[in-house]
Design a protein around this motif. Structure first.
Motif, PDB file in Angstrom:
ATOM      1  N   GLU A   3      13.816 -11.995  28.303  1.00  0.00           N
ATOM      2  CA  GLU A   3      13.225 -11.055  27.298  1.00  0.00           C
ATOM      3  C   GLU A   3      11.778 -11.487  26.953  1.00  0.00           C
ATOM      4  OE1 GLU A   3      14.622  -8.111  26.960  1.00  0.00           O
ATOM      5  OE2 GLU A   3      16.195  -8.666  28.075  1.00  0.00           O
ATOM      6  N   PRO A   4      10.709 -10.621  26.785  1.00  0.00           N
ATOM      7  CA  PRO A   4       9.422 -10.993  26.152  1.00  0.00           C
ATOM      8  C   PRO A   4       9.401 -10.943  24.689  1.00  0.00           C
ATOM      9  CG  PRO A   4       9.490  -8.743  27.094  1.00  0.00           C
ATOM     10  CD  PRO A   4      10.649  -9.326  27.439  1.00  0.00           C
ATOM     11  N   ALA A  18      11.233  -6.819  13.061  1.00  0.00           N
ATOM     12  CA  ALA A  18      12.385  -6.979  13.818  1.00  0.00           C
ATOM     13  C   ALA A  18      11.971  -6.752  15.192  1.00  0.00           C
ATOM     14  CB  ALA A  18      13.418  -5.801  13.845  1.00  0.00           C
ATOM     15  N   ALA A  19      10.885  -6.274  15.626  1.00  0.00           N
ATOM     16  CA  ALA A  19      10.331  -5.928  17.192  1.00  0.00           C
ATOM     17  C   ALA A  19       9.023  -5.320  17.068  1.00  0.00           C
ATOM     18  CB  ALA A  19      11.533  -5.144  17.845  1.00  0.00           C
ATOM     19  N   VAL A  20       8.329  -5.537  17.849  1.00  0.00           N
ATOM     20  CA  VAL A  20       7.037  -4.620  18.109  1.00  0.00           C
ATOM     21  C   VAL A  20       6.592  -4.119  19.646  1.00  0.00           C
ATOM     22  CG1 VAL A  20       5.905  -6.102  16.190  1.00  0.00           C
ATOM     23  CG2 VAL A  20       5.717  -6.919  18.509  1.00  0.00           C
ATOM     24  N   PRO A  21       5.824  -3.162  19.505  1.00  0.00           N
ATOM     25  CA  PRO A  21       5.239  -2.671  20.754  1.00  0.00           C
ATOM     26  C   PRO A  21       3.949  -3.593  20.914  1.00  0.00           C
ATOM     27  CG  PRO A  21       4.741  -1.107  19.182  1.00  0.00           C
ATOM     28  CD  PRO A  21       5.578  -2.213  18.492  1.00  0.00           C
ATOM     29  N   THR A  74       9.026  -4.459  22.450  1.00  0.00           N
ATOM     30  CA  THR A  74       9.879  -3.150  22.796  1.00  0.00           C
ATOM     31  C   THR A  74       9.444  -2.758  24.018  1.00  0.00           C
ATOM     32  OG1 THR A  74       8.672  -1.724  21.337  1.00  0.00           O
ATOM     33  CG2 THR A  74      10.493  -3.111  20.512  1.00  0.00           C
ATOM     34  N   ASP A  75       8.119  -2.917  24.577  1.00  0.00           N
ATOM     35  CA  ASP A  75       7.727  -1.987  25.606  1.00  0.00           C
ATOM     36  C   ASP A  75       7.191  -2.820  26.789  1.00  0.00           C
ATOM     37  OD1 ASP A  75       5.538  -2.610  24.116  1.00  0.00           O
ATOM     38  OD2 ASP A  75       4.414  -0.816  24.138  1.00  0.00           O
ATOM     39  N   LEU A  76       7.836  -3.987  26.774  1.00  0.00           N
ATOM     40  CA  LEU A  76       7.743  -4.781  28.119  1.00  0.00           C
ATOM     41  C   LEU A  76       8.964  -5.249  28.668  1.00  0.00           C
ATOM     42  CD1 LEU A  76       4.977  -7.642  26.893  1.00  0.00           C
ATOM     43  CD2 LEU A  76       4.521  -5.361  28.412  1.00  0.00           C
ATOM     44  N   PRO A  77       9.176  -4.976  30.042  1.00  0.00           N
ATOM     45  CA  PRO A  77      10.423  -5.209  30.546  1.00  0.00           C
ATOM     46  C   PRO A  77      10.841  -6.830  30.756  1.00  0.00           C
ATOM     47  CG  PRO A  77       8.784  -4.927  32.510  1.00  0.00           C
ATOM     48  CD  PRO A  77       8.000  -4.829  31.007  1.00  0.00           C
ATOM     49  N   PRO A  78      12.078  -7.015  30.829  1.00  0.00           N
ATOM     50  CA  PRO A  78      12.392  -8.459  30.964  1.00  0.00           C
ATOM     51  C   PRO A  78      12.021  -9.090  32.312  1.00  0.00           C
ATOM     52  CG  PRO A  78      14.293  -6.948  30.593  1.00  0.00           C
ATOM     53  CD  PRO A  78      13.196  -6.097  30.650  1.00  0.00           C
TER      54      PRO A  78
END
Length: 112
Positions: A3-4, A18-21, A74-78
């Motif tokens: 996961e990125p 917690a997470a970011v785009p 949140t918006d990058l694929p594994p």
């Protein structure tokens, strides 16, 4: 699959999220779309000094210094992490590394 995570200095505003785009850290000073062609330790040193914000794989989070924070993106694929080496390599630790990777067990030490 890895996961990125956006890595940046712990004292920046994204560190507590917690997470970011991607858009939330693209404008950060030192942000690089591609990781520099350096070893992870050098990259993390640059991040800790506030000279770099970049995306690293979640597999690297246990190697982050205390001055560095990694926040899931949140918006990058594994991605799939692949190990490669020259077939003629005689590196002493290579068999242990390959064995650990194939078994999924942690690698505690490798002979230099």
């Amino acid at each position: 699959m890895v996961e990125p995570g956006a890595s940046g200095p712990r004292n920046r505003h994204l560190a507590g999220r917690a997470a970011v785009p991607v858009a939330d850290f693209e404008g950060e000073p030192g942000c690089r779309a591609q990781c520099p062609e350096s070893g992870l330790d050098e990259i993390m040193d640059r991040v800790a000094l506030g000279r770099l914000v970049t995306v690293v794989g979640s597999a690297a989070t246990d190697r982050l210094p205390c001055e560095v924070s990694a926040v899931p993106v949140t918006d990058l694929p594994p991605t799939t992490l692949a190990l490669c080496w020259l077939s003629r390599s005689s590196t002493p630790g290579l068999p242990a590394l390959v064995g650990a990777a194939a078994s999924g067990r942690p690698l505690t030490s490798v002979a230099a």
